[in-house]
Scaffold this motif. Structure first.
Motif: not given
Length: 288
Positions: A71-74, A81-86, A106-113, A211-219
């Motif tokens: 479980q990673l939080e970045w 761009k980072v999501q596409q690279r992963i 909004n235009e200034e705040k994005m999050e993703g997993t 297979y190992s599972t990797v979950t990344i939370t992006l902000a």
């Protein structure tokens, strides 16, 4: 007479000595046999169980199965761009994407997993390389669940059920009565159903450990600066568009006036005549 007695006593003494020697030899041989038998018992009982236990432990070690999860939080500069690279890295490492989401408040705040699965052998390499895409690692939690004993137990149970299945099949061929055949068929179906369940559980563990599972939370880290739209800088196109808009407004206004005049012509004629009559009357009064 005394000589004969002496000879008899001497003979008895020799006989007793011989008997005592035989008993000593027998006791020695018996003790030797006891030692040999104890050694054989040790070789067949005492030594056998440790060897089997050691062999079992070696099999477990050789088939070690561990389910790894991370479980990673970045914090990132450019989330998309980072999501596409992963996603690309997961494919490069022989894995695949399980889930990928983006949330824009909004235009200034994005999050993703994003959740990916990579081969167990390349799990640590993927973690080390992928973290280079983050501007800041906020959290990192890596866990491992050892399911080796569970897998070995399932494998042993499946082997045992397989033996029962083979015996039931043999009994079925030898069965002569219909009721015996039905009973064996019922037992065989139950055993085969248990075998399918055990096989399914084993395949699940094999998949989870392969297979190992990797979950990344992006902000998104920072404010998004909007780019310049070249289309908005095309002055000539914008001028033609504004001119066309103005011409359309004039045409629309003229069209409205024409429609109003023609549509209300009878009323306008009557009003015009009435106005002329009033003007003529007032003029006559002034002349008098």
């Amino acid at each position: 007479m005394n000589r004969k007695k002496m000879m008899l006593i001497f003979s008895l003494f020799l006989l007793l000595a011989a008997c005592s020697n035989n008993e000593g030899d027998n006791s020695v041989s018996e003790s030797g046999d006891d030692k040999a038998s104890s050694k054989m018992d040790a070789s067949f009982s005492g030594d056998k169980e440790p060897k089997e236990e050691v062999a079992k432990q070696e099999d477990i070690t050789a088939e070690r199965k561990v389910i790894h999860q991370a479980q990673l939080e970045w914090k990132v500069k450019d989330l998309e761009k980072v999501q596409q690279r992963i996603e690309e890295m997961a494919e490069e490492y022989g894995g695949y994407v399980v889930e990928s989401n983006v949330y824009r408040e909004n235009e200034e705040k994005m999050e993703g997993t994003i959740t990916v699965r990579v081969p167990e052998a390349r799990f640590q390499d993927f973690l080390a390389v992928s973290e280079g895409e983050a501007s800041k690692v906020v959290g990192r939690n890596v866990t491992g669940q050892d399911v080796t004993e569970q897998y070995v137990d399932l494998k042993a149970r499946l082997k045992s059920k397989k033996t029962v299945e083979e015996r039931l099949l043999a009994f079925m061929q030898e069965a002569e009565k219909t009721e015996d055949l039905l009973k064996i068929s019922t037992d065989l179906a139950a055993v085969q159903e248990e075998m399918e369940q055990l096989t399914g559980q084993m395949k699940y563990l094999e998949n989870q450990t392969s297979y190992s599972t990797v979950t990344i939370t992006l902000a998104q880290d920072g404010i998004i600066v909007p780019g310049i739209d070249k289309a908005e800088l095309n002055t000539w196109e914008r001028t033609k568009k504004q001119l066309a808009t103005s011409a359309n407004l004039l045409l629309k206004a003229g069209s409205g006036i024409i429609v109003f005049i023609i549509g209300n012509l009878p009323i306008l004629v009557i009003l015009g005549m009435a106005g002329l009559l009033v003007h003529w009357v007032m003029r006559r009064r002034r002349e008098k």
